[in-house]
Design an enzyme around this catalytic site. Structure first.
Site, PDB file in Angstrom:
ATOM      1  N   HIS A  54      -3.207  -0.093   2.447  1.00  5.74           N
ATOM      2  CA  HIS A  54      -3.241   1.327   2.074  1.00  5.74           C
ATOM      3  C   HIS A  54      -4.685   1.804   1.906  1.00  5.74           C
ATOM      4  CE1 HIS A  54       0.808   0.222   0.262  1.00  5.74           C
ATOM      5  NE2 HIS A  54       1.123   1.250   1.016  1.00  5.74           N
ATOM      6  N   SER A 105       1.930  -6.091   2.855  1.00  9.55           N
ATOM      7  CA  SER A 105       3.094  -5.232   2.620  1.00  9.55           C
ATOM      8  C   SER A 105       3.467  -5.328   1.150  1.00  9.55           C
ATOM      9  CB  SER A 105       4.261  -5.722   3.479  1.00  9.55           C
ATOM     10  OG  SER A 105       5.471  -5.174   3.012  1.00  9.55           O
ATOM     11  N   ASN A 133       2.263   1.076  -5.065  1.00  6.37           N
ATOM     12  CA  ASN A 133       2.064  -0.379  -5.023  1.00  6.37           C
ATOM     13  C   ASN A 133       1.010  -0.698  -3.947  1.00  6.37           C
ATOM     14  OD1 ASN A 133       3.621  -3.414  -4.120  1.00  6.37           O
ATOM     15  ND2 ASN A 133       2.704  -3.003  -6.083  1.00  6.37           N
TER      16      ASN A 133
END
Ligand code: PAF
Length: 282
Positions: free
Chosen positions: A37, A187, A32
């Protein structure tokens, strides 16, 4: 980008890279993927010849109350994003291969002290699950460098401690938190927020920013400060879990020798638990 699920195949590829004397940078994730990331991946690319990313939603780090099945899975989007960034290998192991003897029998890695405080107090067993999977992934990928977001500040410290304590031969890099334009830390859990909750969520970061500025103005009555801002956070609509000020190195209560502190906060919007932190030099 090569995608591999099989651990033996990964080991064979890793062996070949070793023969070719290639350096490896590793970004473990639970998928996800968001810009946070991707920032880790971009950082990883600067440090090695080869970048490996893993996607594995680790059952061992979810509590009994936490919904492992509901964790967002967006594999095709994740693959496209990683491919575009030039990642060399995506490792997506299966849970039955990772925990082949079953979760109950699994040998675990536990970093005492650090794992029990702050988030660890609210989520017993969580950091044991994180340390265990990260250790296992390090054994499989054998990276020279690994990258973790500073948003999960305590996780980063747990992993650094594990690497030191177990004499692992790699460098751990923390990468600054990526934020939405209103300050909310990126997040995967933000996906759980409804429109109303999403509008409230930036209050968590605003709270710790205000605390930082109070500390920079000279306030040292930390427990009073935390209590006051907990009340403020609750007024915003976020149910506080904790707000704490710690040494950024040990995560213990600050001592007179500490020059860098970290303000850590967690709170609930409905069932969604958000965390954030900010460092402050004094
Ligand atoms: O931060 C995460 O996404 C996870 O805790 C990690 C480090 C990939 C271990 O499962």
């Amino acid at each position: 980008m090569q995608t591999v699920s099989d651990i033996t195949q990964l080991r064979e590829i890793r062996r070949q890279w070793k023969v070719e004397n290639k350096s490896i940078a590793f970004v473990p994730t639970m998928g996800n993927l968001h810009q946070g990331h991707l920032k880790l991946v971009k950082e990883a690319k600067k440090h090695a010849d080869i970048v490996v990313v893993s996607i594995f939603v680790n059952p061992l780090q979810f509590g009994a109350e936490e919904d492992l099945d509901a964790y967002p899975r967006t594999i095709e989007d994740d693959k496209n994003a990683l491919n575009e960034l030039g990642v060399n290998l995506l490792f997506m192991p299966k849970a039955e291969d990772i925990y082949s003897r079953g979760l109950e029998q699994q040998t675990f890695v536990e970093v005492p002290g650090l794992s029990y405080m702050i988030c660890g107090a609210s989520r017993p067993g969580h950091f044991r699950g994180v340390a265990t999977i990260v250790c296992k992934l390090f054994n499989m990928v054998q990276p020279n460098n690994a990258f973790f977001g500073e948003k999960d500040f305590q996780q980063l410290q747990v992993i650094k401690a594990m690497v030191t304590d177990l004499s692992m031969n790699l460098s751990i890099h923390g990468v600054p938190t990526e934020r939405e334009s209103d300050g909310l830390a990126m997040s995967s859990r933000n996906n759980y927020l409804n429109t109303e909750q999403r509008a409230i969520a930036p209050a968590l970061y605003k709270t710790i920013q205000a605390m930082k500025s109070d500390i920079q103005s000279g306030r040292r009555d930390f427990s009073v400060l935390c209590a006051a801002y907990k009340t403020e956070l609750a007024k915003s609509g976020i149910k506080p879990d904790y707000i704490d000020i710690r040494s950024s190195v040990s995560l213990l209560q600050p001592s007179h020798e500490d020059t860098v502190l970290v303000i850590l906060a967690a709170g609930f919007l409905g069932k969604t638990r958000l965390i954030d932190n900010i460092q402050v030099s004094i």
